[in-house]
Design a protein around this motif. Structure first.
Motif, PDB file in Angstrom:
ATOM      1  N   ASP A 192     -15.748  28.776 -43.506  1.00  0.00           N
ATOM      2  CA  ASP A 192     -15.406  30.199 -43.497  1.00  0.00           C
ATOM      3  C   ASP A 192     -14.004  30.418 -42.938  1.00  0.00           C
ATOM      4  O   ASP A 192     -13.205  31.176 -43.489  1.00  0.00           O
TER       5      ASP A 192
ATOM      6  N   GLU B 166     -11.265  28.935 -45.437  1.00  0.00           N
ATOM      7  CA  GLU B 166     -11.077  29.766 -46.631  1.00  0.00           C
ATOM      8  C   GLU B 166     -10.459  31.112 -46.296  1.00  0.00           C
ATOM      9  O   GLU B 166      -9.676  31.656 -47.086  1.00  0.00           O
ATOM     10  N   THR B 167     -10.771  31.651 -45.111  1.00  0.00           N
ATOM     11  CA  THR B 167     -10.157  32.909 -44.682  1.00  0.00           C
ATOM     12  C   THR B 167      -8.654  32.741 -44.491  1.00  0.00           C
ATOM     13  O   THR B 167      -7.856  33.578 -44.931  1.00  0.00           O
TER      14      THR B 167
ATOM     15  N   PRO C 273      -8.944  33.447 -54.234  1.00  0.00           N
ATOM     16  CA  PRO C 273     -10.276  32.953 -53.860  1.00  0.00           C
ATOM     17  C   PRO C 273     -11.067  32.442 -55.067  1.00  0.00           C
ATOM     18  O   PRO C 273     -12.006  33.077 -55.553  1.00  0.00           O
TER      19      PRO C 273
ATOM     20  N   LEU D 261     -10.602  26.385 -55.234  1.00  0.00           N
ATOM     21  CA  LEU D 261     -10.065  26.406 -53.875  1.00  0.00           C
ATOM     22  C   LEU D 261     -11.158  25.998 -52.890  1.00  0.00           C
ATOM     23  O   LEU D 261     -10.928  25.179 -51.990  1.00  0.00           O
ATOM     24  N   ARG D 262     -12.349  26.567 -53.071  1.00  0.00           N
ATOM     25  CA  ARG D 262     -13.484  26.196 -52.223  1.00  0.00           C
ATOM     26  C   ARG D 262     -13.825  24.718 -52.411  1.00  0.00           C
ATOM     27  O   ARG D 262     -14.073  23.990 -51.437  1.00  0.00           O
TER      28      ARG D 262
ATOM     29  N   SER E  61     -10.968  22.515 -50.682  1.00  0.00           N
ATOM     30  CA  SER E  61     -10.883  22.650 -49.218  1.00  0.00           C
ATOM     31  C   SER E  61     -12.109  22.051 -48.527  1.00  0.00           C
ATOM     32  O   SER E  61     -11.978  21.360 -47.504  1.00  0.00           O
ATOM     33  N   ARG E  62     -13.287  22.272 -49.083  1.00  0.00           N
ATOM     34  CA  ARG E  62     -14.504  21.746 -48.455  1.00  0.00           C
ATOM     35  C   ARG E  62     -14.593  20.229 -48.595  1.00  0.00           C
ATOM     36  O   ARG E  62     -15.026  19.544 -47.659  1.00  0.00           O
TER      37      ARG E  62
END
Length: 401
Positions: A288, A291-292, A302, A306-307, A310-311
């Motif tokens: 969280d 991503e913020t 978003p 991207l998720r 990054s994860r």
């Protein structure tokens, strides 16, 4: 195997103090080792005091979640901003929270890999020796998939499995200890079982709340049940493990035990499932935050990729560090003192004093200041012991061996 078979070791007591509380309540195999560092009197005292203090500060967090009518503080840093101001609260809470969550995930990488290796060695009778590095990679591969679940609600099944495995692990180590039915307690208990002060507000935020029935009622009920079950299961593991093995116990007692093979193998498999769920509980707030920052500060769009990127980078990072420094006891002691002490022992107390302003020299005032003093001392001295342990272990360690 009796208590008189102790192997004398000169280690720093401060390490064991942090291990007793750092994550001991949800990690029973570590408890006998923490006891071995302190002995019967100080060990029992420290464990009981830590249990009481962390329960008290967790109660404070649950109470402060909805202390402002019509508003819920769903993140630790939001509560910090309310107590200390917008900017200061962010800088006080977020760095410590990140250290805790990332540090615990690294420890879980090591734990999952070691338990997988132990399981493999037991069921194959050690016929083929495979490097620990590969087992950490196998454990990490699960998280490359699970880390793309969207939120806490989506991992409720995973956290339930982790809680059941945690309970089963303790029962396997002491089968006569407790009989327990998962249907006899509310669902939030199982989330609370994977509790930590750093994620308790996020967990409580998933519980519906109304003025007639605020979320703190079921949340606190879940926390109390979880704490009682934890005490009933894990205290005997700590005491009996120390009584049987003394100072010769390893930092993970399941690495010390070898017979009966089927029981120890199953217990290690339960550990793997337990830490899979726990890893996700701690990783979700980090996702969280990442991503913020990427969306609001760096202005990325978003998107799903991207998720995805990054994860995966985060999971790969914790895997790499875990493979490079697979020192379970030292890591737990270091992160336990350096990061858990502020967020668990005294930061909730400081917030309570800042917000509620109890009368000077009242019971509440004294209680909070005692927790603050103990927490600050622990924060200063415990990482020294953990770092020393890592240095001693690194002397005889070959990277990625």
């Amino acid at each position: 195997m009796a208590a008189h078979h102790f192997v004398k070791k000169r280690k720093m007591v401060v390490l064991s103090f942090s291990q007793c509380y750092g994550h001991g309540w949800s990690w029973s195999p570590q408890s006998p080792y923490a006891m071995s560092e302190l002995g019967w009197g100080p060990g029992v005292t420290v464990m009981v005091i830590s249990w009481i203090i962390t329960l008290y500060t967790l109660w404070q967090m649950v109470e402060m979640h909805e202390m402002v009518p019509g508003k819920r503080f769903d993140r630790y840093h939001e509560l910090g901003q309310h107590a200390f101001g917008e900017k200061l609260g962010l800088w006080i809470v977020v760095p410590q929270q990140l250290v805790v969550e990332v540090g615990v995930d690294i420890v879980y990488m090591v734990t999952g890999g070691k338990s997988l290796k132990k399981f493999h060695d037991l069921v194959t009778d050690g016929r083929k020796d495979i490097k620990l590095t590969y087992f950490i990679m196998i454990f990490a591969s699960v998280h490359f998939v699970l880390s793309h679940l969207p939120n806490f609600n989506s991992i409720s099944g995973v956290s339930l499995a982790a809680a059941v495995m945690s309970l089963s692990m303790a029962i396997k180590q002491r089968p006569q200890l407790v009989l327990f039915s998962t249907s006899s307690v509310p669902w939030e208990t199982w989330l609370a079982f994977a509790y930590a002060h750093n994620v308790v507000l996020e967990i409580q935020a998933t519980i519906p709340s109304t003025p007639e029935k605020p979320s703190k009622i079921p949340m606190w009920r879940g926390v109390v049940v979880a704490y009682i079950v934890v005490a009933l299961c894990y205290f005997p593991v700590a005491f009996i493990g120390y009584w049987m093995f003394g100072n010769s116990v390893e930092d993970n007692i399941l690495m010390t035990l070898n017979k009966p093979v089927w029981l120890i193998a199953m217990a290690n498999l339960f550990v793997v499932i337990h830490v899979i769920g726990s890893y996700q509980i701690y990783a979700m707030p980090v996702f969280d935050m990442i991503e913020t920052v990427l969306v609001k500060k760096i202005k990325f769009k978003p998107t799903w990729y991207l998720r995805f990127i990054s994860r995966n980078i985060y999971v790969a990072f914790t895997m790499f560090v875990g493979m490079t420094f697979p020192f379970f006891g030292g890591l737990l002691g270091f992160f336990g003192g350096f990061a858990f002490a502020p967020t668990t022992y005294f930061l909730p107390c400081i917030m309570w004093l800042a917000i509620y302003k109890p009368r000077r020299f009242s019971l509440s005032w004294f209680t909070n200041w005692i927790c603050i003093v103990l927490g600050v001392l622990l924060m200063i001295i415990a990482p020294i012991g953990g770092l020393r342990q890592i240095i001693l272990q690194a002397k005889h360690y070959t990277f990625y061996s």
